[in-house]
Scaffold this motif. Structure first.
Motif, PDB file in Angstrom:
ATOM      1  N   MET A  50      -2.644  -1.904   5.030  1.00 45.02           N
ATOM      2  CA  MET A  50      -2.311  -0.652   5.887  1.00 45.02           C
ATOM      3  C   MET A  50      -0.448  -0.167   6.157  1.00 45.02           C
ATOM      4  O   MET A  50      -0.727   0.765   6.086  1.00 45.02           O
ATOM      5  N   LEU A  51       0.055  -0.800   5.882  1.00 44.27           N
ATOM      6  CA  LEU A  51       2.036  -0.893   6.031  1.00 44.27           C
ATOM      7  C   LEU A  51       2.158   0.332   4.954  1.00 44.27           C
ATOM      8  O   LEU A  51       2.179   1.446   4.995  1.00 44.27           O
ATOM      9  N   GLU A  52       1.056  -0.177   3.774  1.00 45.05           N
ATOM     10  CA  GLU A  52       1.451   0.914   2.510  1.00 45.05           C
ATOM     11  C   GLU A  52       0.979   1.798   2.790  1.00 45.05           C
ATOM     12  O   GLU A  52       1.122   3.082   2.531  1.00 45.05           O
ATOM     13  N   GLU A  53      -0.168   1.705   3.462  1.00 43.89           N
ATOM     14  CA  GLU A  53      -1.443   3.793   3.123  1.00 43.89           C
ATOM     15  C   GLU A  53       0.033   4.585   4.412  1.00 43.89           C
ATOM     16  O   GLU A  53      -0.157   5.538   4.642  1.00 43.89           O
ATOM     17  N   VAL A  54       0.308   3.482   6.085  1.00 41.80           N
ATOM     18  CA  VAL A  54       1.627   4.505   6.419  1.00 41.80           C
ATOM     19  C   VAL A  54       2.496   4.655   5.637  1.00 41.80           C
ATOM     20  O   VAL A  54       2.722   6.400   6.214  1.00 41.80           O
ATOM     21  N   VAL A  55       3.299   4.046   4.886  1.00 41.79           N
ATOM     22  CA  VAL A  55       4.442   4.491   4.437  1.00 41.79           C
ATOM     23  C   VAL A  55       4.136   5.974   3.382  1.00 41.79           C
ATOM     24  O   VAL A  55       4.644   7.176   3.404  1.00 41.79           O
ATOM     25  N   SER A  56       2.957   5.862   2.721  1.00 40.01           N
ATOM     26  CA  SER A  56       2.262   7.022   1.838  1.00 40.01           C
ATOM     27  C   SER A  56       2.338   8.291   2.792  1.00 40.01           C
ATOM     28  O   SER A  56       2.093   9.570   2.601  1.00 40.01           O
ATOM     29  N   GLU A  57       1.217   7.870   3.633  1.00 45.35           N
ATOM     30  CA  GLU A  57       1.093   9.087   4.585  1.00 45.35           C
ATOM     31  C   GLU A  57       1.806   9.964   5.563  1.00 45.35           C
ATOM     32  O   GLU A  57       1.952  11.111   5.431  1.00 45.35           O
ATOM     33  N   LEU A  58       2.713   8.926   5.773  1.00 43.67           N
ATOM     34  CA  LEU A  58       4.014   9.177   5.929  1.00 43.67           C
ATOM     35  C   LEU A  58       5.437  10.164   5.811  1.00 43.67           C
ATOM     36  O   LEU A  58       6.088  11.074   5.254  1.00 43.67           O
ATOM     37  N   GLN A  59       5.084   9.536   4.530  1.00 44.83           N
ATOM     38  CA  GLN A  59       6.473  10.216   3.500  1.00 44.83           C
ATOM     39  C   GLN A  59       6.836  11.159   3.059  1.00 44.83           C
ATOM     40  O   GLN A  59       7.881  11.958   3.214  1.00 44.83           O
ATOM     41  N   ILE A  60       5.690  11.802   2.949  1.00 47.64           N
ATOM     42  CA  ILE A  60       5.131  13.408   2.981  1.00 47.64           C
ATOM     43  C   ILE A  60       5.532  14.457   4.023  1.00 47.64           C
ATOM     44  O   ILE A  60       6.219  15.482   4.346  1.00 47.64           O
ATOM     45  N   VAL A  61       5.562  13.832   4.950  1.00 47.31           N
ATOM     46  CA  VAL A  61       6.199  14.795   6.159  1.00 47.31           C
ATOM     47  C   VAL A  61       8.057  14.246   6.795  1.00 47.31           C
ATOM     48  O   VAL A  61       8.253  14.409   7.791  1.00 47.31           O
ATOM     49  N   THR A  62       8.177  13.193   5.451  1.00 46.86           N
ATOM     50  CA  THR A  62       9.672  13.238   6.388  1.00 46.86           C
ATOM     51  C   THR A  62      10.367  14.319   6.492  1.00 46.86           C
ATOM     52  O   THR A  62      10.089  14.923   5.258  1.00 46.86           O
ATOM     53  N   LYS A  63      12.021  14.311   6.601  1.00 46.96           N
ATOM     54  CA  LYS A  63      12.572  15.491   6.589  1.00 46.96           C
ATOM     55  C   LYS A  63      13.484  15.094   5.201  1.00 46.96           C
ATOM     56  O   LYS A  63      13.057  13.969   4.448  1.00 46.96           O
ATOM     57  N   PRO A  64      14.157  15.834   4.536  1.00 44.54           N
ATOM     58  CA  PRO A  64      14.751  16.122   3.157  1.00 44.54           C
ATOM     59  C   PRO A  64      15.930  15.211   3.256  1.00 44.54           C
ATOM     60  O   PRO A  64      16.420  14.118   4.078  1.00 44.54           O
ATOM     61  N   ASN A  65      15.272  14.035   1.957  1.00 46.67           N
ATOM     62  CA  ASN A  65      16.322  12.941   1.551  1.00 46.67           C
ATOM     63  C   ASN A  65      15.838  11.621   2.506  1.00 46.67           C
ATOM     64  O   ASN A  65      16.922  10.543   2.311  1.00 46.67           O
ATOM     65  N   GLN A  66      14.781  11.830   3.142  1.00 49.58           N
ATOM     66  CA  GLN A  66      14.783  10.722   4.162  1.00 49.58           C
ATOM     67  C   GLN A  66      13.476   9.755   3.276  1.00 49.58           C
ATOM     68  O   GLN A  66      13.165  10.301   2.640  1.00 49.58           O
ATOM     69  N   GLU A  67      14.161   8.232   3.807  1.00 49.02           N
ATOM     70  CA  GLU A  67      13.082   7.979   2.626  1.00 49.02           C
ATOM     71  C   GLU A  67      12.685   6.489   3.379  1.00 49.02           C
ATOM     72  O   GLU A  67      13.340   6.123   4.122  1.00 49.02           O
ATOM     73  N   ILE A  68      11.192   5.954   3.490  1.00 51.59           N
ATOM     74  CA  ILE A  68      10.385   5.415   3.739  1.00 51.59           C
ATOM     75  C   ILE A  68      10.724   4.124   3.204  1.00 51.59           C
ATOM     76  O   ILE A  68       9.803   4.296   2.370  1.00 51.59           O
ATOM     77  N   ILE A  69      11.288   2.854   3.173  1.00 50.64           N
ATOM     78  CA  ILE A  69      11.569   1.713   2.257  1.00 50.64           C
ATOM     79  C   ILE A  69      10.478   0.463   3.006  1.00 50.64           C
ATOM     80  O   ILE A  69      10.537  -0.294   4.011  1.00 50.64           O
TER      81      ILE A  69
END
Ligand SMILES: Nc1ncnc2c1ncn2[C@@H]1O[C@H](COP(=O)(O)OP(=O)(O)OP(=O)(O)O)[C@@H](O)[C@H]1O
Ligand SMILES: [Mg+2]
Length: 417
Positions: free
Chosen positions: A277-296
């Motif tokens: 689930m954690l992986e899913e959340v990261v991949s789903e939200l990575q596309i709505v991040t601000k420029p150069n923001q990264e979810i690690i």
């Protein structure tokens, strides 16, 4: 007997304060001067008088009998002790006496020497004493009665006071209760008012922006009716779609809040893989991040299978990571960490964003609450309220640490199986 000695005896006889009368055969043969003053007879009158003459009429017959009995075996005796012996004067008046009888032989005749003491004074004193005693007893009884009455009065007064005290206590506690209720009602009303104010300010901000965008895009679409303006039309249609979905999201939040408040939100427990689930959340939200923001993502969870409500937990994590994105600047990293401590899975969402001012921190989970440093950023102030209620439903906990201007860490704790 010597004549001087005889003179002495005579002197004693004549001056004795007691009356002395000497009787032979019931008649007076000698009487000292005291007898004349006791009985009011002259000495001459006394001599030869019968003893009964000195006894009140009522006792004479009985006395005659007693006397003849006594004369059979005369002895020394005291009369009138312990009873009221009365003597009668010449004028008929009576007075109490004490009489002693002493038998003697004079000139070969049985002689009775009587000593008579007027005890009227003593009697009077005794009577007075008796009266005083009686009076004292009466006073004592009266006093006792009064004390009794007073005690009863006091007891009644104390009883009444107790009753008054009780009713006063009751009244005070009722008043306190009423005051407390009023206080609670007042604070509820205040809370409601605050909520209304926050809602109005949120609604006016959050609804107006997308609605005016929709309105302007719609009016522009009506102008772009030429065939070559298709791309422009599509741009505005997408903008409308985006804003409508934003409004839908807000309305959905309202709906879930309503359901949560009414206790209508149901929980569906099932086993699932929280690491996935954690992986899913990261991949789903990575596309709505601000420029150069990264979810690690850094997951160090011992057993990834947990028993919980998958939808609810995903909403919780999505909400927290969305906040981290929203309240962090471009180019900053957002960390999503998971690990296990004993039987607890701990998930942390760490950002390096605007942080939460200390004074606002205690209100963070309240409905429509938004921190002061976030007013320029879009938001309804509902996300965290929903998150905390969701976690309550699935038995999880939430806390946070934040320093304004440095960043925030939101911590979720869940029971592992
Ligand atoms: N990661 C964060 N960094 C800084 N401030 C935060 C963060 N998360 C929440 N906040 C503060 O807490 C407030 C409440 O957050 P919440 O998620 O409930 O509402 P919101 O983000 O304003 O609106 P939304 O309902 O769209 O999520 C925010 O307005 C913001 O001030
Ligand atoms: Mg939010």
């Amino acid at each position: 007997m010597e004549s001087t000695q005889l003179d002495h005896y005579k002197e004693i006889f004549l001056t004795c304060v007691e009356g002395i009368m000497v009787f032979q055969r019931g008649k007076v043969i000698l009487a000292n001067p005291q007898c004349t003053s006791l009985f009011g007879y002259s000495h001459e009158e006394l001599i030869g008088m019968s003893v009964e003459n000195f006894i009140p009429q009522s006792g004479r017959i009985a006395h005659e009998k007693q006397r003849s009995e006594y004369m059979k075996a005369p002895d020394t005796r005291q009369m009138g002790v312990g009873r009221d012996l009365m003597a009668v004067r010449k004028d008929g008046s009576t007075f109490p006496v004490e009489v002693s009888l002493n038998p003697a032989m004079m000139d070969g005749e049985q002689t009775i020497i009587t000593h008579i003491i007027d005890i009227s004074k003593r009697k009077q004193a005794e009577d007075n004493l008796k009266k005083s005693e009686e009076q004292l007893l009466r006073y004592a009884a009266e006093l006792e009665k009064r004390v009794h009455e007073r005690t009863e009065e006091l007891a009644t007064t104390v009883e009444r006071l107790k009753e008054a005290n009780e009713s006063m206590k009751k009244e005070v506690s009722e008043r306190i209760k009423a005051e407390n209720e009023a206080q609670i009602a007042l604070s509820k009303e205040k809370e409601l008012n605050e909520l209304k104010t926050r809602f109005v300010s949120m609604a006016s901000h959050e609804f107006r922006t997308p609605l005016s965008t929709i309105l302007s895009s719609a009016s522009l679409i009506s102008k772009y009716n030429a065939p070559d303006t298709e791309p422009k039309r599509m741009k505005h249609i997408n903008r409308i779609k985006g804003n409508v979905s934003e409004l839908t999201n807000i309305l959905n939040d309202f709906l879930s809040l309503d359901k949560l408040d009414d206790g209508k939100m149901s929980v569906t427990l099932a086993e699932f893989d929280v690491c996935h689930m954690l992986e899913e959340v990261v991949s789903e939200l990575q596309i709505v991040t601000k420029p150069n923001q990264e979810i690690i993502l850094k997951a160090d969870i011992q057993n990834c299978i947990i028993n919980s409500d998958i939808q609810i937990l995903k909403q919780v994590l999505t909400n927290l990571v969305s906040n981290a994105i929203k309240y962090s600047p471009e180019g900053s990293d957002i960390k999503l960490e998971g690990n296990t401590v004993k039987n607890t899975i701990i998930i942390k969402v760490i950002d390096q964003g605007i942080g939460i001012p200390e004074g606002d921190q205690k209100h963070l989970f309240q409905k429509f609450f938004r921190a002061h440093n976030a007013s320029h950023i879009q938001g309804t102030g509902l996300g965290l309220n929903i998150v905390s209620k969701y976690l309550e439903l699935i038995g999880g906990e939430i806390s946070f640490e934040s320093v304004e201007g440095k960043g925030s860490t939101f911590i979720v704790k869940l029971n592992s199986i």
